[in-house]
Design a protein around this motif. Structure first.
Motif, short mmCIF file in Angstrom:
data_model
loop_
_atom_site.label_atom_id
_atom_site.label_comp_id
_atom_site.label_asym_id
_atom_site.label_seq_id
_atom_site.Cartn_x
_atom_site.Cartn_y
_atom_site.Cartn_z
N VAL A 24 1.01 -1.23 0.13
CA VAL A 24 0.00 0.08 -0.09
C VAL A 24 0.99 1.25 -0.03
O VAL A 24 1.81 1.21 0.78
CB VAL A 24 -0.97 -0.01 1.25
N TYR A 25 0.74 2.36 -0.99
CA TYR A 25 1.49 3.43 -1.03
C TYR A 25 1.32 3.88 0.40
O TYR A 25 0.40 4.07 1.06
CB TYR A 25 0.73 4.28 -2.06
N PRO A 26 2.39 4.43 0.81
CA PRO A 26 2.43 5.21 2.20
C PRO A 26 1.49 6.16 2.62
O PRO A 26 1.37 6.95 1.56
CB PRO A 26 3.83 5.68 2.41
N GLY A 27 0.63 6.09 3.54
CA GLY A 27 -0.26 6.92 3.91
C GLY A 27 -1.62 6.67 3.22
O GLY A 27 -2.53 7.43 3.16
N GLY A 28 -1.68 5.57 2.13
CA GLY A 28 -2.89 5.47 1.23
C GLY A 28 -3.87 4.84 2.29
O GLY A 28 -3.81 4.05 3.33
N ALA A 29 -5.49 5.09 1.85
CA ALA A 29 -6.26 4.60 2.49
C ALA A 29 -7.07 3.62 1.90
O ALA A 29 -7.61 3.89 0.91
CB ALA A 29 -7.33 5.80 2.98
N VAL A 30 -7.07 2.51 2.38
CA VAL A 30 -7.51 1.21 1.77
C VAL A 30 -9.15 1.09 1.79
O VAL A 30 -9.59 1.27 3.21
CB VAL A 30 -6.81 -0.12 2.29
N SER A 31 -9.92 0.71 0.95
CA SER A 31 -11.22 0.83 1.22
C SER A 31 -11.72 -0.31 1.36
O SER A 31 -12.81 -0.51 1.89
CB SER A 31 -11.89 1.25 -0.61
N GLY A 32 -11.05 -1.51 1.47
CA GLY A 32 -11.58 -2.92 1.91
C GLY A 32 -10.12 -3.83 1.64
O GLY A 32 -9.31 -3.48 1.08
N PRO A 33 -10.49 -4.96 2.04
CA PRO A 33 -9.31 -6.01 1.94
C PRO A 33 -8.88 -6.30 0.23
O PRO A 33 -10.18 -6.18 -0.41
CB PRO A 33 -9.75 -7.30 2.68
N ALA A 34 -8.02 -6.76 0.00
CA ALA A 34 -7.42 -7.13 -1.38
C ALA A 34 -8.21 -8.39 -1.70
O ALA A 34 -8.60 -9.26 -0.82
CB ALA A 34 -6.03 -7.46 -1.30
N THR A 35 -8.60 -8.49 -2.74
CA THR A 35 -9.02 -9.66 -3.70
C THR A 35 -7.91 -10.42 -3.86
O THR A 35 -7.41 -10.05 -4.82
CB THR A 35 -10.05 -9.11 -4.64
N VAL A 36 -7.81 -11.65 -3.34
CA VAL A 36 -6.69 -12.64 -3.66
C VAL A 36 -7.02 -13.67 -4.21
O VAL A 36 -8.29 -14.30 -3.98
CB VAL A 36 -5.91 -12.93 -2.38
N PRO A 40 -2.16 -19.53 -12.40
CA PRO A 40 -1.00 -20.40 -12.96
C PRO A 40 0.32 -19.80 -12.64
O PRO A 40 1.26 -20.65 -12.47
CB PRO A 40 -1.34 -20.47 -14.38
N ASP A 41 0.47 -18.64 -12.31
CA ASP A 41 1.77 -17.72 -11.95
C ASP A 41 1.91 -17.66 -10.76
O ASP A 41 2.71 -16.72 -10.13
CB ASP A 41 1.87 -16.53 -12.84
N GLY A 42 1.33 -18.25 -9.61
CA GLY A 42 1.18 -18.24 -8.34
C GLY A 42 0.09 -17.19 -7.69
O GLY A 42 -0.76 -16.91 -8.45
N PRO A 43 0.32 -16.97 -6.12
CA PRO A 43 -0.89 -16.06 -5.97
C PRO A 43 -0.80 -14.74 -6.30
O PRO A 43 0.21 -14.14 -6.53
CB PRO A 43 -0.57 -16.27 -4.35
N GLY A 44 -1.97 -13.95 -6.29
CA GLY A 44 -2.01 -12.76 -6.89
C GLY A 44 -3.18 -11.97 -6.07
O GLY A 44 -4.04 -12.49 -5.53
N GLY A 45 -3.43 -10.65 -6.52
CA GLY A 45 -4.56 -10.01 -6.00
C GLY A 45 -4.64 -8.71 -6.73
O GLY A 45 -3.89 -8.21 -7.37
N ILE A 46 -5.85 -8.06 -6.43
CA ILE A 46 -6.19 -6.54 -6.60
C ILE A 46 -6.56 -5.98 -5.41
O ILE A 46 -7.37 -6.45 -4.30
CB ILE A 46 -7.54 -6.82 -7.54
N LEU A 47 -6.06 -4.65 -5.11
CA LEU A 47 -6.30 -3.75 -4.37
C LEU A 47 -6.58 -2.36 -4.52
O LEU A 47 -6.04 -1.88 -5.44
CB LEU A 47 -5.03 -3.81 -3.14
N SER A 48 -7.75 -1.82 -4.23
CA SER A 48 -7.81 -0.23 -4.36
C SER A 48 -7.87 0.50 -2.98
O SER A 48 -8.01 -0.03 -2.21
CB SER A 48 -9.32 -0.29 -4.93
N PHE A 49 -7.25 1.62 -3.06
CA PHE A 49 -7.32 2.71 -2.19
C PHE A 49 -6.97 4.07 -2.76
O PHE A 49 -6.90 4.08 -4.07
CB PHE A 49 -5.96 2.31 -1.34
N THR A 50 -7.18 5.04 -1.85
CA THR A 50 -6.86 6.37 -2.23
C THR A 50 -5.61 6.92 -1.40
O THR A 50 -5.33 6.27 -0.37
CB THR A 50 -8.05 7.29 -2.08
N THR A 51 -5.17 8.01 -2.04
CA THR A 51 -4.15 8.95 -1.55
C THR A 51 -4.00 10.18 -1.92
O THR A 51 -4.75 10.48 -2.93
CB THR A 51 -2.63 8.03 -1.89
N ASP A 52 -3.56 11.03 -0.89
CA ASP A 52 -3.24 12.36 -1.40
C ASP A 52 -2.27 12.81 -2.24
O ASP A 52 -1.84 13.84 -2.90
CB ASP A 52 -3.31 13.31 -0.07
#
Length: 119
Positions: A24-36, A40-52
């Protein structure tokens, strides 16, 4: 250029067990947990957040982290005020990082981060 400390600063993992470049970008505000998921290339995920921070600063941060982790830049795109960046491992491991940073009028920058940890 950002000081070197910015790339080595402790940043929270995007998800438990996420690779060092998926944070998470330092100071970023995460809107919810990552979708993981396991792919085939191993574990991954998607995360949304906001930052100034400005989109350019967000992309620069992830480019530095990706390159420090041995990933090579494979994509950069500017569309209006939005910025996108992608990096991938050149060793066939499947490691991948994509970041899209979009400014919101009168609001923070909206960021979508997705990654694959590699096999």
């Amino acid at each position: 250029a950002a000081p070197a400390a910015a790339t080595t600063a402790a940043a929270a993992p995007a998800a438990p067990g996420a690779p060092v470049f998926a944070v998470v970008y330092p100071g970023g505000a995460v809107s919810g947990p990552a979708t993981v998921a396991q792919g085939p290339d191993g574990p991954g995920g998607i995360l949304s957040f906001t930052t100034d921070a400005a989109p350019e600063a967000v992309i620069a941060f992830y480019r530095q982290r990706a390159e420090a982790a041995g990933l090579a830049s494979v994509m950069a795109m500017n569309q209006g005020e939005a910025r996108a960046y992608g990096a991938a491992a050149e060793d066939g491991s499947g490691k991948l990082l994509r970041v899209v940073a979009t400014p919101v009028e009168n609001g923070p920058t909206s960021v979508q981060l997705d990654w694959t940890a590699g096999g």
